[in-house]
Scaffold this motif. Structure first.
Motif, PDB file in Angstrom:
ATOM      1  N   ASP A  27       0.855  -1.182   0.000  1.00 43.98           N
ATOM      2  CA  ASP A  27       0.000   0.000   0.000  1.00 43.98           C
ATOM      3  C   ASP A  27       0.892   1.234   0.000  1.00 43.98           C
ATOM      4  N   TYR A  28       0.549   2.218  -0.834  1.00 45.36           N
ATOM      5  CA  TYR A  28       1.265   3.487  -0.893  1.00 45.36           C
ATOM      6  C   TYR A  28       0.319   4.586  -0.439  1.00 45.36           C
ATOM      7  N   LYS A  29       0.628   5.189   0.688  1.00 48.22           N
ATOM      8  CA  LYS A  29      -0.244   6.188   1.297  1.00 48.22           C
ATOM      9  C   LYS A  29      -0.226   7.487   0.494  1.00 48.22           C
ATOM     10  N   LEU A  30      -1.423   7.916   0.060  1.00 47.72           N
ATOM     11  CA  LEU A  30      -1.580   9.180  -0.662  1.00 47.72           C
ATOM     12  C   LEU A  30      -1.990  10.306   0.274  1.00 47.72           C
ATOM     13  N   SER A  31      -2.858   9.982   1.233  1.00 44.96           N
ATOM     14  CA  SER A  31      -3.356  10.942   2.220  1.00 44.96           C
ATOM     15  C   SER A  31      -3.801  10.143   3.433  1.00 44.96           C
ATOM     16  N   PRO A  32      -4.288  10.798   4.504  1.00 42.39           N
ATOM     17  CA  PRO A  32      -4.755  10.035   5.663  1.00 42.39           C
ATOM     18  C   PRO A  32      -5.916   9.072   5.338  1.00 42.39           C
ATOM     19  N   ARG A  33      -6.681   9.336   4.304  1.00 45.81           N
ATOM     20  CA  ARG A  33      -7.829   8.491   3.955  1.00 45.81           C
ATOM     21  C   ARG A  33      -7.645   7.628   2.707  1.00 45.81           C
ATOM     22  N   PHE A  34      -6.713   7.964   1.837  1.00 46.68           N
ATOM     23  CA  PHE A  34      -6.562   7.248   0.573  1.00 46.68           C
ATOM     24  C   PHE A  34      -5.176   6.631   0.426  1.00 46.68           C
ATOM     25  N   ALA A  35      -5.134   5.484  -0.258  1.00 45.45           N
ATOM     26  CA  ALA A  35      -3.872   4.811  -0.563  1.00 45.45           C
ATOM     27  C   ALA A  35      -4.040   4.051  -1.875  1.00 45.45           C
ATOM     28  N   LEU A  36      -2.934   3.792  -2.539  1.00 43.67           N
ATOM     29  CA  LEU A  36      -2.930   2.921  -3.713  1.00 43.67           C
ATOM     30  C   LEU A  36      -2.469   1.545  -3.262  1.00 43.67           C
ATOM     31  N   ARG A  37      -3.121   0.512  -3.727  1.00 43.19           N
ATOM     32  CA  ARG A  37      -2.763  -0.858  -3.355  1.00 43.19           C
ATOM     33  C   ARG A  37      -2.400  -1.638  -4.605  1.00 43.19           C
ATOM     34  N   MET A  38      -1.238  -2.316  -4.566  1.00 43.49           N
ATOM     35  CA  MET A  38      -0.785  -3.189  -5.642  1.00 43.49           C
ATOM     36  C   MET A  38      -0.489  -4.557  -5.039  1.00 43.49           C
ATOM     37  N   SER A  39      -0.898  -5.613  -5.720  1.00 42.79           N
ATOM     38  CA  SER A  39      -0.620  -6.956  -5.214  1.00 42.79           C
ATOM     39  C   SER A  39      -0.498  -7.934  -6.372  1.00 42.79           C
ATOM     40  N   GLY A  40       0.147  -9.052  -6.101  1.00 43.24           N
ATOM     41  CA  GLY A  40       0.308 -10.109  -7.093  1.00 43.24           C
ATOM     42  C   GLY A  40       0.388 -11.465  -6.418  1.00 43.24           C
ATOM     43  N   ASP A  41      -0.106 -12.493  -7.102  1.00 44.09           N
ATOM     44  CA  ASP A  41      -0.110 -13.866  -6.590  1.00 44.09           C
ATOM     45  C   ASP A  41       0.341 -14.821  -7.686  1.00 44.09           C
ATOM     46  N   ASP A  42       0.914 -15.943  -7.287  1.00 42.66           N
ATOM     47  CA  ASP A  42       1.239 -17.044  -8.190  1.00 42.66           C
ATOM     48  C   ASP A  42       0.718 -18.316  -7.538  1.00 42.66           C
ATOM     49  N   ILE A  43      -0.201 -19.013  -8.216  1.00 43.39           N
ATOM     50  CA  ILE A  43      -0.827 -20.229  -7.693  1.00 43.39           C
ATOM     51  C   ILE A  43      -0.381 -21.405  -8.556  1.00 43.39           C
ATOM     52  N   ALA A  44       0.048 -22.487  -7.939  1.00 42.52           N
ATOM     53  CA  ALA A  44       0.523 -23.665  -8.679  1.00 42.52           C
ATOM     54  C   ALA A  44      -0.236 -24.911  -8.225  1.00 42.52           C
ATOM     55  N   SER A  45      -0.477 -25.820  -9.164  1.00 47.12           N
ATOM     56  CA  SER A  45      -1.075 -27.119  -8.847  1.00 47.12           C
ATOM     57  C   SER A  45      -0.417 -28.177  -9.716  1.00 47.12           C
ATOM     58  N   SER A  46      -0.529 -29.436  -9.298  1.00 46.43           N
ATOM     59  CA  SER A  46       0.123 -30.522 -10.021  1.00 46.43           C
ATOM     60  C   SER A  46      -0.790 -31.742 -10.042  1.00 46.43           C
ATOM     61  N   PHE A  47      -1.053 -32.259 -11.239  1.00 44.57           N
ATOM     62  CA  PHE A  47      -1.872 -33.455 -11.425  1.00 44.57           C
ATOM     63  C   PHE A  47      -1.172 -34.407 -12.371  1.00 44.57           C
ATOM     64  N   VAL A  48      -1.614 -35.650 -12.386  1.00 45.24           N
ATOM     65  CA  VAL A  48      -1.157 -36.633 -13.353  1.00 45.24           C
ATOM     66  C   VAL A  48      -2.323 -36.901 -14.293  1.00 45.24           C
ATOM     67  N   PHE A  78      -4.539  -3.907  -8.853  1.00 43.86           N
ATOM     68  CA  PHE A  78      -4.189  -2.525  -8.574  1.00 43.86           C
ATOM     69  C   PHE A  78      -5.477  -1.822  -8.184  1.00 43.86           C
ATOM     70  N   GLY A  79      -5.470  -1.073  -7.100  1.00 40.78           N
ATOM     71  CA  GLY A  79      -6.704  -0.428  -6.690  1.00 40.78           C
ATOM     72  C   GLY A  79      -6.480   0.762  -5.766  1.00 40.78           C
ATOM     73  N   LEU A  80      -7.563   1.421  -5.497  1.00 42.73           N
ATOM     74  CA  LEU A  80      -7.591   2.575  -4.607  1.00 42.73           C
ATOM     75  C   LEU A  80      -8.234   2.144  -3.284  1.00 42.73           C
ATOM     76  N   VAL A  81      -7.592   2.484  -2.173  1.00 37.13           N
ATOM     77  CA  VAL A  81      -8.068   2.134  -0.839  1.00 37.13           C
ATOM     78  C   VAL A  81      -8.613   3.385  -0.168  1.00 37.13           C
ATOM     79  N   TYR A  82      -9.811   3.264   0.417  1.00 35.17           N
ATOM     80  CA  TYR A  82     -10.384   4.351   1.215  1.00 35.17           C
ATOM     81  C   TYR A  82     -10.492   3.858   2.657  1.00 35.17           C
ATOM     82  N   LYS A  83      -9.890   4.569   3.573  1.00 33.46           N
ATOM     83  CA  LYS A  83      -9.910   4.205   4.994  1.00 33.46           C
ATOM     84  C   LYS A  83     -10.950   5.069   5.716  1.00 33.46           C
ATOM     85  N   PHE A  84     -11.851   4.425   6.439  1.00 32.44           N
ATOM     86  CA  PHE A  84     -12.853   5.187   7.190  1.00 32.44           C
ATOM     87  C   PHE A  84     -12.862   4.819   8.641  1.00 32.44           C
TER      88      PHE A  84
END
Length: 84
Positions: A27-48, A78-84
């Motif tokens: 999260d990157y704080k823009l102001s006391p109420r707003f922030a930018l949020r960036m995240s990423g995931d990698d999911i793996a599975s294995s079958f025969v 990627f999104g905008l966070v509002y803190k209340f």
């Protein structure tokens, strides 16, 4: 995270297998109420899965006619966070 995954009716053995994932976010704080949020995931599975097509009479009963398959799925958000 770690857990299991079900094939959902696909001809694979076993029909439940290991799945795991790793992710990161910031999260990157823009102001006391707003922030930018960036995240990423990698999911793996294995079958025969059988090498031969379904209905060919060649069941996946030994390792000689089976093939291990690993599937990886990545996602980013990627999104905008509002803190209340």
């Amino acid at each position: 995270m770690i857990g299991g995954e079900h094939t959902g009716g696909v001809n694979a053995s076993p029909n439940i297998s290991f799945a795991g994932g790793v992710g990161v976010g910031i999260d990157y704080k823009l102001s006391p109420r707003f922030a930018l949020r960036m995240s990423g995931d990698d999911i793996a599975s294995s079958f025969v899965a059988p090498v031969y097509p379904a209905g060919s009479g060649n069941a996946c009963t030994t390792t000689s006619n089976c093939s291990a398959h690993e599937r990886r799925n990545s996602r980013a958000s990627f999104g905008l966070v509002y803190k209340f």
